[in-house]
Design a protein around this motif. Structure first.
Motif, PDB file in Angstrom:
ATOM      1  N   ILE A 127       8.413   0.856  -7.564  1.00  0.00           N
ATOM      2  CA  ILE A 127       7.009   0.816  -7.163  1.00  0.00           C
ATOM      3  C   ILE A 127       6.171   1.080  -8.407  1.00  0.00           C
ATOM      4  N   TYR A 128       5.314   0.129  -8.764  1.00  0.00           N
ATOM      5  CA  TYR A 128       4.447   0.254  -9.930  1.00  0.00           C
ATOM      6  C   TYR A 128       2.996   0.452  -9.487  1.00  0.00           C
ATOM      7  N   ARG A 129       2.292   1.318 -10.183  1.00  0.00           N
ATOM      8  CA  ARG A 129       0.873   1.522  -9.909  1.00  0.00           C
ATOM      9  C   ARG A 129       0.113   0.207 -10.076  1.00  0.00           C
ATOM     10  N   GLY A 130      -0.686  -0.132  -9.073  1.00  0.00           N
ATOM     11  CA  GLY A 130      -1.460  -1.357  -9.152  1.00  0.00           C
ATOM     12  C   GLY A 130      -2.602  -1.288 -10.138  1.00  0.00           C
ATOM     13  N   ASP A 131      -3.020  -0.064 -10.511  1.00  0.00           N
ATOM     14  CA  ASP A 131      -4.153   0.079 -11.430  1.00  0.00           C
ATOM     15  C   ASP A 131      -3.720   0.145 -12.887  1.00  0.00           C
ATOM     16  N   ALA A 147       0.868  -1.182   0.000  1.00  0.00           N
ATOM     17  CA  ALA A 147       0.000   0.000   0.000  1.00  0.00           C
ATOM     18  C   ALA A 147       0.901   1.226   0.000  1.00  0.00           C
ATOM     19  N   LEU A 148       0.622   2.184  -0.865  1.00  0.00           N
ATOM     20  CA  LEU A 148       1.473   3.365  -1.001  1.00  0.00           C
ATOM     21  C   LEU A 148       1.430   4.217   0.259  1.00  0.00           C
ATOM     22  N   ASP A 149       2.624   4.644   0.705  1.00  0.00           N
ATOM     23  CA  ASP A 149       2.650   5.615   1.799  1.00  0.00           C
ATOM     24  C   ASP A 149       2.379   7.006   1.225  1.00  0.00           C
ATOM     25  N   PRO A 184      -3.256   0.486  -3.740  1.00  0.00           N
ATOM     26  CA  PRO A 184      -2.466  -0.725  -3.979  1.00  0.00           C
ATOM     27  C   PRO A 184      -1.395  -0.493  -5.029  1.00  0.00           C
ATOM     28  N   ALA A 185      -0.259  -1.107  -4.822  1.00  0.00           N
ATOM     29  CA  ALA A 185       0.858  -1.002  -5.757  1.00  0.00           C
ATOM     30  C   ALA A 185       1.652  -2.292  -5.710  1.00  0.00           C
ATOM     31  N   LEU A 186       2.591  -2.420  -6.643  1.00  0.00           N
ATOM     32  CA  LEU A 186       3.472  -3.576  -6.711  1.00  0.00           C
ATOM     33  C   LEU A 186       4.905  -3.103  -6.486  1.00  0.00           C
TER      34      LEU A 186
END
Length: 252
Positions: free
Chosen positions: A234-238, A196-198, A212-214
């Motif tokens: 960090i990649y965007r989960g969407d 989860a992104l800070d 959410p992110a990867l």
């Protein structure tokens, strides 16, 4: 869209003197049409029969071009519905590519914004990951990666300074720069986990905190076994799907 694709296909034929195989030229024409904006994410392609008739190609040739772009994640096929331009970026774990390579393969224009470019003493984590001695120097890059707006990823690679002397040598693609230096990696180990992104990460990626992110850590190696890259991303989960091809073990 079909008219634009036909025009691109014919233009490429004139440029290469018809040397390229028809399916490769059609594949390039589809990518060019996507880059020009005439093909949009989520848009449905004409059927194989229509494309074959308009381009005076066999359906086998059209099918082969489409299959290659499906494998690259540029197109998706939905059973009973047709073929569509992918709305998410699909990245395969079966091939060692960089962010720029992935976007170029999809006909997209990669863009980077540097947040940090510096040389410093390797941290304990960097020294361990890169197999460096205490006190060794590393080049650190911290970058936002784009294919348009908003940003897609936040990447922070570290490279031994013995490999990359000056961080300003990297203008867009780290792998392009390493290739020019004769040090492009040939294999890598990656670890992926959901996060989860800070607040800081979310602000940079233009998302609400907690989105959410990867998170991916990569260690990349040269042919002689040296570690040439240690990257935390960090990649965007969407926006991203990661896929891996799996094979069962052969029977003993």
């Amino acid at each position: 869209m079909t008219t634009d694709l036909v025009s691109q296909y014919r233009r490429l034929g004139r440029q290469d003197g018809a040397r390229a195989l028809n399916y490769m030229r059609l594949r390039q024409a589809m990518l060019a049409t996507l880059e020009s904006g005439d093909l949009q994410p989520g848009q449905m392609l004409p059927g194989e029969r229509e494309l074959a008739q308009r381009l005076a190609l066999s359906r086998v040739t059209v099918r082969k071009a489409i299959a290659g772009l499906v494998d690259d994640g540029v197109l998706v096929q939905r059973h009973g519905a047709g073929t569509f331009v992918a709305e998410r970026i699909v990245k395969s774990f079966s091939r060692l590519t960089g962010f720029t390579d992935d976007l170029r393969a999809r006909g997209l224009k990669p863009r980077v914004r540097f947040l940090e470019r510096q040389v410093g003493t390797a941290t304990p984590a960097e020294a361990l990951a890169l197999h460096l001695s205490p006190g060794a120097r590393v080049v650190r890059l911290r970058r936002l990666r784009f294919a348009g707006d908003p940003p897609l990823a936040l990447a922070a690679p570290s490279v031994p300074q013995a490999v990359l002397l000056d961080p300003k040598q990297v203008r867009q693609s780290l792998y392009d720069t390493l290739e020019k230096l004769g040090c492009r990696p040939v294999r890598a180990l990656q670890r992926l986990r959901a996060v989860a992104l800070d607040a800081a990460q979310a602000g940079l990626l233009d998302l609400p905190p907690g989105s959410p992110a990867l998170a991916i850590e990569r260690r990349a190696f040269l042919a002689d076994g040296r570690v040439v890259e240690f990257t935390s991303s960090i990649y965007r989960g969407d926006a991203y799907d990661f896929v891996a091809e799996l094979h069962a073990e052969a029977a003993a």
